[in-house]
Design a protein around this motif. Structure first.
Motif, PDB file in Angstrom:
ATOM      1  N   SER A   1       9.882   3.443  11.270  1.00 50.84           N
ATOM      2  CA  SER A   1       8.418   3.326  11.434  1.00 50.84           C
ATOM      3  C   SER A   1       7.670   3.638  10.141  1.00 50.84           C
ATOM      4  CB  SER A   1       7.914   4.289  12.525  1.00 50.84           C
ATOM      5  OG  SER A   1       8.258   3.826  13.806  1.00 50.84           O
ATOM      6  N   VAL A   2       8.244   4.501   9.317  1.00 49.57           N
ATOM      7  CA  VAL A   2       7.548   4.951   8.100  1.00 49.57           C
ATOM      8  C   VAL A   2       7.615   3.884   6.997  1.00 49.57           C
ATOM      9  CG1 VAL A   2       7.696   6.617   6.197  1.00 49.57           C
ATOM     10  CG2 VAL A   2       7.795   7.430   8.564  1.00 49.57           C
ATOM     11  N   LEU A   3       8.795   3.352   6.712  1.00 47.83           N
ATOM     12  CA  LEU A   3       8.927   2.439   5.561  1.00 47.83           C
ATOM     13  C   LEU A   3       8.104   1.156   5.714  1.00 47.83           C
ATOM     14  CD1 LEU A   3      12.636   2.738   4.333  1.00 47.83           C
ATOM     15  CD2 LEU A   3      10.599   3.955   3.550  1.00 47.83           C
ATOM     16  N   PRO A   4       8.021   0.558   6.907  1.00 51.78           N
ATOM     17  CA  PRO A   4       7.196  -0.653   7.003  1.00 51.78           C
ATOM     18  C   PRO A   4       5.725  -0.409   6.691  1.00 51.78           C
ATOM     19  CG  PRO A   4       8.726  -0.554   8.847  1.00 51.78           C
ATOM     20  CD  PRO A   4       8.808   0.769   8.138  1.00 51.78           C
ATOM     21  N   ARG A   5       5.291   0.855   6.720  1.00 53.49           N
ATOM     22  CA  ARG A   5       3.890   1.154   6.408  1.00 53.49           C
ATOM     23  C   ARG A   5       3.664   1.382   4.905  1.00 53.49           C
ATOM     24  NH1 ARG A   5       1.467   5.623   8.745  1.00 53.49           N
ATOM     25  NH2 ARG A   5      -0.430   4.571   8.075  1.00 53.49           N
ATOM     26  N   ILE A   6       4.726   1.474   4.141  1.00 56.71           N
ATOM     27  CA  ILE A   6       4.567   1.626   2.689  1.00 56.71           C
ATOM     28  C   ILE A   6       4.499   0.229   2.085  1.00 56.71           C
ATOM     29  CG2 ILE A   6       5.620   2.513   0.558  1.00 56.71           C
ATOM     30  CD1 ILE A   6       6.851   4.743   2.211  1.00 56.71           C
ATOM     31  N   GLU A   7       3.332  -0.091   1.509  1.00 51.53           N
ATOM     32  CA  GLU A   7       3.142  -1.467   1.028  1.00 51.53           C
ATOM     33  C   GLU A   7       3.708  -1.661  -0.369  1.00 51.53           C
ATOM     34  OE1 GLU A   7      -1.084  -1.734   1.607  1.00 51.53           O
ATOM     35  OE2 GLU A   7      -0.820  -2.817   3.522  1.00 51.53           O
ATOM     36  N   SER A   8       3.729  -0.593  -1.158  1.00 55.19           N
ATOM     37  CA  SER A   8       4.159  -0.758  -2.544  1.00 55.19           C
ATOM     38  C   SER A   8       5.675  -0.641  -2.669  1.00 55.19           C
ATOM     39  CB  SER A   8       3.437   0.246  -3.432  1.00 55.19           C
ATOM     40  OG  SER A   8       3.209   1.428  -2.739  1.00 55.19           O
ATOM     41  N   ASP A   9       6.137  -0.753  -3.919  1.00 53.83           N
ATOM     42  CA  ASP A   9       7.570  -0.831  -4.211  1.00 53.83           C
ATOM     43  C   ASP A   9       8.227   0.555  -4.076  1.00 53.83           C
ATOM     44  OD1 ASP A   9      10.074  -1.225  -5.218  1.00 53.83           O
ATOM     45  OD2 ASP A   9       9.409  -2.107  -7.134  1.00 53.83           O
ATOM     46  N   LEU A  10       9.101   0.710  -3.097  1.00 51.77           N
ATOM     47  CA  LEU A  10       9.772   1.995  -2.902  1.00 51.77           C
ATOM     48  C   LEU A  10      10.660   2.339  -4.098  1.00 51.77           C
ATOM     49  CD1 LEU A  10      10.472   4.393  -0.991  1.00 51.77           C
ATOM     50  CD2 LEU A  10      12.349   2.984  -0.117  1.00 51.77           C
ATOM     51  N   LEU A  11      11.241   1.293  -4.713  1.00 54.22           N
ATOM     52  CA  LEU A  11      12.141   1.550  -5.845  1.00 54.22           C
ATOM     53  C   LEU A  11      11.384   2.189  -7.006  1.00 54.22           C
ATOM     54  CD1 LEU A  11      14.899   1.479  -7.010  1.00 54.22           C
ATOM     55  CD2 LEU A  11      14.695  -0.989  -7.383  1.00 54.22           C
ATOM     56  N   ASP A  12      10.109   1.822  -7.151  1.00 53.15           N
ATOM     57  CA  ASP A  12       9.295   2.435  -8.205  1.00 53.15           C
ATOM     58  C   ASP A  12       9.146   3.943  -7.948  1.00 53.15           C
ATOM     59  OD1 ASP A  12       7.569   2.160 -10.548  1.00 53.15           O
ATOM     60  OD2 ASP A  12       5.955   2.711  -9.165  1.00 53.15           O
ATOM     61  N   LEU A  13       8.918   4.309  -6.691  1.00 54.04           N
ATOM     62  CA  LEU A  13       8.818   5.744  -6.357  1.00 54.04           C
ATOM     63  C   LEU A  13      10.152   6.439  -6.608  1.00 54.04           C
ATOM     64  CD1 LEU A  13       6.781   5.715  -2.995  1.00 54.04           C
ATOM     65  CD2 LEU A  13       5.969   6.367  -5.274  1.00 54.04           C
ATOM     66  N   LEU A  14      11.241   5.799  -6.225  1.00 52.82           N
ATOM     67  CA  LEU A  14      12.562   6.417  -6.413  1.00 52.82           C
ATOM     68  C   LEU A  14      12.877   6.582  -7.899  1.00 52.82           C
ATOM     69  CD1 LEU A  14      14.726   4.707  -3.618  1.00 52.82           C
ATOM     70  CD2 LEU A  14      13.417   6.834  -3.513  1.00 52.82           C
ATOM     71  N   GLN A  15      12.433   5.627  -8.704  1.00 54.69           N
ATOM     72  CA  GLN A  15      12.628   5.777 -10.160  1.00 54.69           C
ATOM     73  C   GLN A  15      11.814   6.953 -10.689  1.00 54.69           C
ATOM     74  OE1 GLN A  15      11.932   1.630 -11.330  1.00 54.69           O
ATOM     75  NE2 GLN A  15      13.736   1.869 -12.641  1.00 54.69           N
ATOM     76  N   GLY A  16      10.639   7.148 -10.090  1.00 54.59           N
ATOM     77  CA  GLY A  16       9.825   8.307 -10.454  1.00 54.59           C
ATOM     78  C   GLY A  16      10.558   9.604 -10.139  1.00 54.59           C
ATOM     79  N   VAL A  17      11.255   9.630  -9.009  1.00 50.69           N
ATOM     80  CA  VAL A  17      12.038  10.809  -8.635  1.00 50.69           C
ATOM     81  C   VAL A  17      13.175  11.001  -9.636  1.00 50.69           C
ATOM     82  CG1 VAL A  17      13.587  11.776  -6.890  1.00 50.69           C
ATOM     83  CG2 VAL A  17      11.486  10.617  -6.184  1.00 50.69           C
ATOM     84  N   ALA A  18      13.865   9.905  -9.924  1.00 55.66           N
ATOM     85  CA  ALA A  18      15.042   9.983 -10.794  1.00 55.66           C
ATOM     86  C   ALA A  18      14.685  10.471 -12.191  1.00 55.66           C
ATOM     87  CB  ALA A  18      15.714   8.610 -10.862  1.00 55.66           C
ATOM     88  N   THR A  19      13.528  10.012 -12.695  1.00 57.26           N
ATOM     89  CA  THR A  19      13.191  10.316 -14.090  1.00 57.26           C
ATOM     90  C   THR A  19      12.189  11.463 -14.215  1.00 57.26           C
ATOM     91  OG1 THR A  19      11.478   8.624 -13.998  1.00 57.26           O
ATOM     92  CG2 THR A  19      13.607   7.931 -14.862  1.00 57.26           C
ATOM     93  N   GLY A  20      11.843  12.083 -13.089  1.00 56.00           N
ATOM     94  CA  GLY A  20      10.887  13.193 -13.152  1.00 56.00           C
ATOM     95  C   GLY A  20       9.487  12.736 -13.488  1.00 56.00           C
ATOM     96  N   THR A  21       9.144  11.496 -13.130  1.00 57.06           N
ATOM     97  CA  THR A  21       7.812  10.966 -13.438  1.00 57.06           C
ATOM     98  C   THR A  21       7.080  10.534 -12.172  1.00 57.06           C
ATOM     99  OG1 THR A  21       8.784   8.761 -13.764  1.00 57.06           O
ATOM    100  CG2 THR A  21       8.497  10.143 -15.733  1.00 57.06           C
ATOM    101  N   LEU A  22       7.373  11.222 -11.075  1.00 55.18           N
ATOM    102  CA  LEU A  22       6.761  10.827  -9.802  1.00 55.18           C
ATOM    103  C   LEU A  22       5.236  10.929  -9.867  1.00 55.18           C
ATOM    104  CD1 LEU A  22       7.421   9.869  -6.936  1.00 55.18           C
ATOM    105  CD2 LEU A  22       7.542  12.268  -6.230  1.00 55.18           C
ATOM    106  N   ALA A  23       4.741  11.907 -10.629  1.00 56.13           N
ATOM    107  CA  ALA A  23       3.280  12.110 -10.726  1.00 56.13           C
ATOM    108  C   ALA A  23       2.578  10.871 -11.262  1.00 56.13           C
ATOM    109  CB  ALA A  23       2.991  13.317 -11.608  1.00 56.13           C
TER     110      ALA A  23
END
Ligand code: AMP
Length: 424
Positions: free
Chosen positions: A301-323
């Motif tokens: 139910s949660v992911l279909p409500r995220i319109e933007s690119d999830l991979l971009d957020l995950l890359q933010g997590v990976a590289t410490g640039t989520l902010a």
């Protein structure tokens, strides 16, 4: 980027569906996956705890990121395994290391964490074999009902709500002295019973900053009107109507910020999802549990409500640039109805042919316990498929998901027709 998702449920199907839409994705693999995940990528026949096998696959196939779906490999230290191997340490793993995973792997650890950082939760004490008599005496001083929780992972079964003192004493003995839940109940948390409505809030963090993902409510009981045995989850909705901005603001100030700060203060690195199970007690949030991964069926139910690119957020997590990353949310409501095998959560038969999946036109179908045999999709688990509808209103979403759940057929199929209707 080449991504490997670890897991085989509806949650991993939803991740695969979402990541397959990313322009940054080259190749997607799912280990072990199911009959549905092969629509979005390549299934790899590896067990989720086969760390050496996963490592070989990652090195042999140029994998750039590992996304871990379930808790077991995290609690067993898959992230640490990668960090400790010189040839793998550079490959980001989404999911905490073993120490952070203790937030889910040990209820005693998570209670101590919350106490240390002033995070609201039910009052509790922990007991083991050495303090069993003290525990039995403690029970006599407590109000009923009282909650007993096996410290370790017990496949979602380790929580007992006891209505009488006799039952509570017998269960505490059985858990500690007779290993009712094996090693998991060597230590038992005895906890005050909280009265309220439950919901789940999901947070993604790179260990420094965080993003709050959509909240969801799940339905755990097998029977309509929340009756019968507990299951892995029979459905979910997102957003949760009673989680308004005033309540979510309390959740952020009292729970999310102290959790992220607490991890930092304790020196616990954390890159991944935090699933916070909350009780809304008269408008105030109390933490019931932490999980160190997304929920299933909440993810559907949660992911279909995220319109933007999830991979971009995950890359933010990976590289410490989520902010530096942002994401947009759909104002629509998602409703998920889970199709389960007849007999589940008790004994059930697998291997039933599944028909009419293609007749579902207006909902998303996320496979869970399914496998393909000679081109035929068959049941291969208790929870078989999640059907998710995204609509302007909760009522429309519920109607659509429930109707589409009815369209798919396999012998013994069961699903709840009342998911979310309590919220209307
Ligand atoms: P847990 O595994 O900690 O999520 O517990 C499983 C379920 O037991 C929760 O989803 C709640 O419905 C219930 N539960 C756990 N702790 C409490 C509590 N302190 N008060 C009331 N219900 C609880």
């Amino acid at each position: 980027m080449n991504i490997l998702i670890i897991g085989s449920g509806g949650r991993e199907s939803a991740f695969a569906w979402k990541l397959a839409q990313s322009k940054q994705l080259s190749k997607l693999y799912i280990a072990p996956g199911n009959a549905g995940t092969s629509q979005y990528g390549t299934n790899v026949p590896l067990a989720v705890t086969d760390f050496a096998g996963i490592a070989d696959f990652v090195l042999g196939n140029g994998i750039d990121m590992l996304l871990v779906g379930p808790e077991e490999p995290l609690v067993k230290g898959i992230h640490d395994y990668f960090l400790n191997r010189a040839d793998l340490a550079h490959i980001p793993v989404i999911g905490p290391q073993r120490e952070g995973a203790q937030l889910e792997g040990s209820k005693d650890f998570s209670k101590q964490f919350m106490a240390r950082h002033g995070i609201p939760t039910a009052a509790s004490r922990s007991f083991d074999q050495d303090s069993l008599e003290e525990g039995l005496a403690y029970l006599e001083t407590q109000q009923l009902p009282i909650v007993l929780k096996a410290d370790g992972l017990a496949a979602g079964k380790g929580v007992l709500i006891c209505e009488t003192l006799e039952q509570a004493k017998a269960e505490l003995r059985a858990m500690i002295s007779e290993a009712k839940f094996g090693d998991a109940s060597r230590v038992v948390v005895v906890e005050e019973f909280l009265r309220g409505i439950e919901l789940s809030v999901f947070v993604l963090t790179d260990g420094d900053t965080y993003k709050i993902l959509p909240s969801a409510k799940d339905y755990k009981r097998i029977g309509e009107q929340d009756t019968g045995l507990n299951t892995g989850g029979m459905g979910s909705v997102s957003p949760v109507p009673f989680a308004d901005s005033a309540f979510l603001d309390k959740v952020e100030q009292r729970v999310i910020i102290p959790t992220i700060d607490g991890l930092k203060r304790d020196g616990i690195p954390y890159k991944g999802f935090i699933f916070i199970g909350l009780m809304n007690v008269a408008g105030d949030p109390y933490v019931i549990e932490y999980n160190v991964r997304m929920g299933d069926p909440e993810t559907e139910s949660v992911l279909p409500r995220i319109e933007s690119d999830l991979l971009d957020l995950l890359q933010g997590v990976a590289t410490g640039t989520l902010a530096e990353r942002s994401f947009t949310l759909s104002p629509k409501t998602a409703a998920t109805v889970m199709l389960v095998s007849g007999g589940y959560p008790g004994d059930y038969v697998s291997g039933m042919q599944i028909d009419n999946i293609e007749s579902v036109k207006e909902s998303l179908v996320f496979h869970a316990g399914t496998r393909e045999e000679n081109g035929v999709v068959k049941t291969a688990g208790g929870r078989v498929m999640a059907v998710t509808a995204l609509k302007d209103t909760l009522f429309e979403a519920l109607q659509q998901a429930t109707a589409d759940a009815g369209r798919i057929y396999f012998e013994g199929k069961n699903f709840r027709r009342d998911i979310g209707f309590d919220l209307i």
